[in-house]
Enzyme design. Structure first.
Site, PDB file in Angstrom:
ATOM      1  N   GLU A  91     -11.637  28.140  43.681  1.00  0.00           N
ATOM      2  CA  GLU A  91     -10.771  29.360  43.882  1.00  0.00           C
ATOM      3  C   GLU A  91     -11.860  30.661  44.069  1.00  0.00           C
ATOM      4  OE1 GLU A  91      -6.628  29.270  41.741  1.00  0.00           O
ATOM      5  OE2 GLU A  91      -7.987  30.180  41.004  1.00  0.00           O
ATOM      6  N   CYS A 104     -16.117  36.965  43.350  1.00  0.00           N
ATOM      7  CA  CYS A 104     -16.246  36.596  42.014  1.00  0.00           C
ATOM      8  C   CYS A 104     -15.429  34.973  41.978  1.00  0.00           C
ATOM      9  CB  CYS A 104     -14.746  36.779  41.645  1.00  0.00           C
ATOM     10  SG  CYS A 104     -14.585  36.403  40.176  1.00  0.00           S
ATOM     11  N   CYS A 111     -12.169  23.911  33.363  1.00  0.00           N
ATOM     12  CA  CYS A 111     -13.206  24.013  32.520  1.00  0.00           C
ATOM     13  C   CYS A 111     -12.929  23.368  31.173  1.00  0.00           C
ATOM     14  CB  CYS A 111     -13.285  25.822  32.448  1.00  0.00           C
ATOM     15  SG  CYS A 111     -13.897  26.520  30.979  1.00  0.00           S
ATOM     16  N   CYS A 115      -9.674  27.940  26.995  1.00  0.00           N
ATOM     17  CA  CYS A 115      -8.886  29.555  26.096  1.00  0.00           C
ATOM     18  C   CYS A 115      -7.784  29.763  26.581  1.00  0.00           C
ATOM     19  CB  CYS A 115      -9.632  31.024  26.801  1.00  0.00           C
ATOM     20  SG  CYS A 115     -11.264  30.767  26.871  1.00  0.00           S
ATOM     21  N   CYS A 118      -6.239  30.941  29.925  1.00  0.00           N
ATOM     22  CA  CYS A 118      -6.729  30.966  31.364  1.00  0.00           C
ATOM     23  C   CYS A 118      -5.288  29.600  32.161  1.00  0.00           C
ATOM     24  CB  CYS A 118      -7.226  30.727  31.296  1.00  0.00           C
ATOM     25  SG  CYS A 118      -9.358  29.951  32.513  1.00  0.00           S
ATOM     26  N   GLU A 159     -17.112  27.730  33.016  1.00  0.00           N
ATOM     27  CA  GLU A 159     -18.389  28.126  31.673  1.00  0.00           C
ATOM     28  C   GLU A 159     -19.667  28.497  32.872  1.00  0.00           C
ATOM     29  OE1 GLU A 159     -18.635  30.489  29.019  1.00  0.00           O
ATOM     30  OE2 GLU A 159     -20.917  30.797  29.531  1.00  0.00           O
ATOM     31  N   SER A 190     -20.995  36.016  33.299  1.00  0.00           N
ATOM     32  CA  SER A 190     -19.362  36.123  32.353  1.00  0.00           C
ATOM     33  C   SER A 190     -19.667  34.156  30.990  1.00  0.00           C
ATOM     34  CB  SER A 190     -18.078  36.274  33.117  1.00  0.00           C
ATOM     35  OG  SER A 190     -17.429  36.092  32.411  1.00  0.00           O
ATOM     36  N   SER A 213     -16.805  37.453  27.058  1.00  0.00           N
ATOM     37  CA  SER A 213     -15.738  37.527  26.964  1.00  0.00           C
ATOM     38  C   SER A 213     -15.263  37.645  25.503  1.00  0.00           C
ATOM     39  CB  SER A 213     -15.028  36.039  27.137  1.00  0.00           C
ATOM     40  OG  SER A 213     -15.184  35.994  28.176  1.00  0.00           O
ATOM     41  N   LEU A 214     -15.211  38.329  25.181  1.00  0.00           N
ATOM     42  CA  LEU A 214     -14.673  38.627  23.133  1.00  0.00           C
ATOM     43  C   LEU A 214     -13.097  38.251  22.950  1.00  0.00           C
ATOM     44  CD1 LEU A 214     -17.480  40.605  21.173  1.00  0.00           C
ATOM     45  CD2 LEU A 214     -15.555  42.009  21.845  1.00  0.00           C
ATOM     46  N   HIS A 215     -12.200  39.487  22.857  1.00  0.00           N
ATOM     47  CA  HIS A 215     -10.979  38.795  22.940  1.00  0.00           C
ATOM     48  C   HIS A 215     -10.408  39.221  21.682  1.00  0.00           C
ATOM     49  CE1 HIS A 215     -11.344  38.207  27.373  1.00  0.00           C
ATOM     50  NE2 HIS A 215     -11.132  36.791  27.565  1.00  0.00           N
ATOM     51  N   CYS A 332      -7.247  33.849  37.636  1.00  0.00           N
ATOM     52  CA  CYS A 332      -8.159  32.754  37.372  1.00  0.00           C
ATOM     53  C   CYS A 332      -7.107  31.574  37.644  1.00  0.00           C
ATOM     54  CB  CYS A 332      -8.994  32.912  36.167  1.00  0.00           C
ATOM     55  SG  CYS A 332     -10.350  31.722  36.434  1.00  0.00           S
TER      56      CYS A 332
HETATM   57  S1  SF4 Z   1     -11.591  32.337  30.860  1.00  0.00           S
HETATM   58 FE1  SF4 Z   1     -13.341  31.036  31.369  1.00  0.00          FE
HETATM   59  S2  SF4 Z   1     -14.007  30.217  30.078  1.00  0.00           S
HETATM   60 FE2  SF4 Z   1     -11.757  30.626  29.300  1.00  0.00          FE
HETATM   61  S3  SF4 Z   1     -10.879  28.371  29.848  1.00  0.00           S
HETATM   62 FE3  SF4 Z   1     -10.983  30.291  31.767  1.00  0.00          FE
HETATM   63  S4  SF4 Z   1     -12.420  29.639  32.748  1.00  0.00           S
HETATM   64 FE4  SF4 Z   1     -13.557  28.228  30.655  1.00  0.00          FE
END
Ligand code: SF4
Length: 343
Positions: A91, A104, A111, A115, A118, A159, A190, A213-215, A332
Site C-alpha cells: 500500500e 507515505c 513486517c 506492533c 498495526c 521497518e 520512521s 515510534s515511541l508509543h 497502514c
Molecule cells: S507499526 Fe511499523 S514497525 Fe510496527 S508492525 Fe507496523 S509496519 Fe512494522
C-alpha cells in the site's frame, strides 16, 4: 536483474555504453520516465528503433499492477494497492496538504516488528522491497493520479531500518536531479527504534527527518504493545536520538499512538514529560484506530485533550496529527489485508 527504476544517471549511462548505445540517451530516457511519465520503451520515440528493441529485451520495464485504489470523499487522500511481479502487494498513500503532496511509502512486504496496533504485521514479514519498487510507488501516483510531489514519508508497511541498504539507496536516488530532485529535508524515515541502524544513519551525512515510534513512556508498557522493546530500551533509543540530532542538526519527532486506558493517562503524560523534557523534539500524537479484535480503543476527545494539554503545559512540543483517510482504510495495512481475505 537490472532494474531501470533503481538506476541513476551514471548507472544507466554505463548500462547503455556496454550495449553500444550512446551515453546521452540516458538523459532522454530519464526525462521520459521522471518528467513525462512515459513507462514504455516503444513510446520513447526519440530513441532509435534498434535501441528501443535492445532495451525492451535487456531492460524490461515492469510497472506494478494497480490492484485497488481508494479516494477519500474530499479527494485529499488517495490510497493505492500495487501488485508487483511476484504477486506481492503493498500500500502507498498520497496525502494532499496545503504545502504540497506527501506520499507515505512502504519499505517491506509485511513486517517482522509486529506492533499490536498495526494491521501490516498481521501476516508476518514476507520480503524487503527493492529500490525500484520504492521508486515505483512514487511513479504510480504520477501515472494513476497525476500528482506532484513535495515530500516522502517512509511510514507505510515495514521497518525501513531493517531494509537499510535499499532504503538508503532509494533516498539517494530520489534526491538526484534527473529523478525526483527531492531535498533530504523533505524525506522522513520512521523507525520503531532499531538502535544500531539509527546510529549508522546518523553517520550518513544526510539531513533526513527521523521519526521514532515511541508509543509508551516506559519500557514495560512499551513491551506490551511493541515486541521490539525487548531488544532496544528507551534509554538506548533516546541516546541514539540525541546523537542523531547532534550529528545532523535535525530535530527528532516521536510518534505516540493514543490508546484508551493504556498509554494516555495523566500518569503516562507525566512520565513522558520526564522522559523527554529538556530535548529539542516534537511529539506527534495519533489517536489509534479502534481495533476491538486486539482490545485497542481510541480515547475520547476529552482524554486526548487532557493528555496533550498536560504535556503542552509542561513545555513539551506536541501536536495532534491531522487524521486523513480513516474512511478509506488508509490506516497502514488494512487494504492489503482486505484483499488477502477476499483471495
Ligand atoms: S507499526 Fe511499523 S514497525 Fe510496527 S508492525 Fe507496523 S509496519 Fe512494522
Amino acid at each position: 536483474m537490472n532494474d531501470i527504476f533503481a538506476m541513476n544517471r551514471a548507472d544507466l549511462q554505463a548500462f547503455l555504453v556496454e550495449r553500444g548505445i550512446k551515453k546521452f540517451r540516458a538523459d532522454q530516457i530519464l526525462h521520459y520516465i521522471y518528467k513525462q511519465n512515459v513507462f514504455s520503451w516503444h513510446e520513447m520515440t526519440l530513441l532509435p528503433q534498434g535501441d528501443r528493441e535492445t532495451l525492451a529485451g535487456e531492460l524490461p520495464i515492469c510497472f506494478p499492477v494497480l490492484a485497488d485504489i481508494q479516494k477519500a470523499p474530499d479527494d485529499n487522500t488517495v490510497k493505492l494497492l500495487l501488485e508487483f511481479y511476484d504477486g506481492q502487494t503493498v500500500e502507498t498513500v498520497l496525502m494532499k496538504h496545503a504545502y504540497g503532496n506527501s506520499v507515505c511509502l512502504s519499505s517491506q512486504v509485511g513486517c517482522a516488528v509486529n506492533c499490536a496496533f498495526c494491521a501490516s504485521a498481521k501476516n508476518g514479514f514476507i520480503r524487503n522491497l527493492t529500490v525500484g519498487e520504492m521508486v515505483l510507488q512514487l511513479l504510480a501516483f504520477r501515472k494513476y493520479v497525476t500528482a506532484g510531489l513535495h515530500s516522502v514519508v517512509l511510514m507505510g508497511t515495514g521497518e525501513p531500518l531493517l531494509n537499510y541498504d535499499n532504503v538508503l539507496s532509494f533516498l539517494r536516488l530520489i534526491h538526484e536531479k534527473d529523478t525526483f530532485y527531492l531535498g533530504y529535508r523533505n524525506m522522513t524515515l520512521s523507525t520503531s527504534g532499531i538502535v544500531p541502524a539509527m546510529e549508522r544513519l546518523a553517520t550518513e551525512g544526510l539531513p533526513l527527518n527521523l521519526a521514532v515510534s515511541l508509543h509508551a513512556p516506559n519500557d514495560n508498557l512499551r513491551r506490551s504493545i511493541m515486541p521490539v522493546a525487548d531488544t532496544y530500551t528507551l534509554k538506548n533509543i533516546l541516546t541514539a536520538c540525541d546523537r542523531y540530532f547532534d550529528r545532523t542538526g535535525r530535530k527528532v519527532t516521536f510518534e505516540y499512538i493514543l490508546i484508551k486506558d493504556l498509554n494516555c493517562t495523566l500518569a503516562c503524560a507525566d512520565e513522558l514529560r520526564h522522559l523527554l523534557g529538556g530535548r529539542n523534539i516534537l511529539v506527534n500524537a495519533i489517536p489509534v484506530n479502534d481495533n476491538y479484535d486486539v482490545g485497542l480503543c481510541r480515547p475520547s476527545q476529552k482524554e486526548i485533550r487532557r493528555f496533550t494539554g498536560y504535556l503542552k503545559e509542561h513545555g513539551i512540543n506536541i501536536t495532534l496529527r491531522r487524521e486523513m483517510g480513516g474512511n478509506i482504510q488508509a490506516a497502514c495495512g488494512q487494504l492489503r489485508i482486505k484483499r488477502m481475505q477476499k483471495q
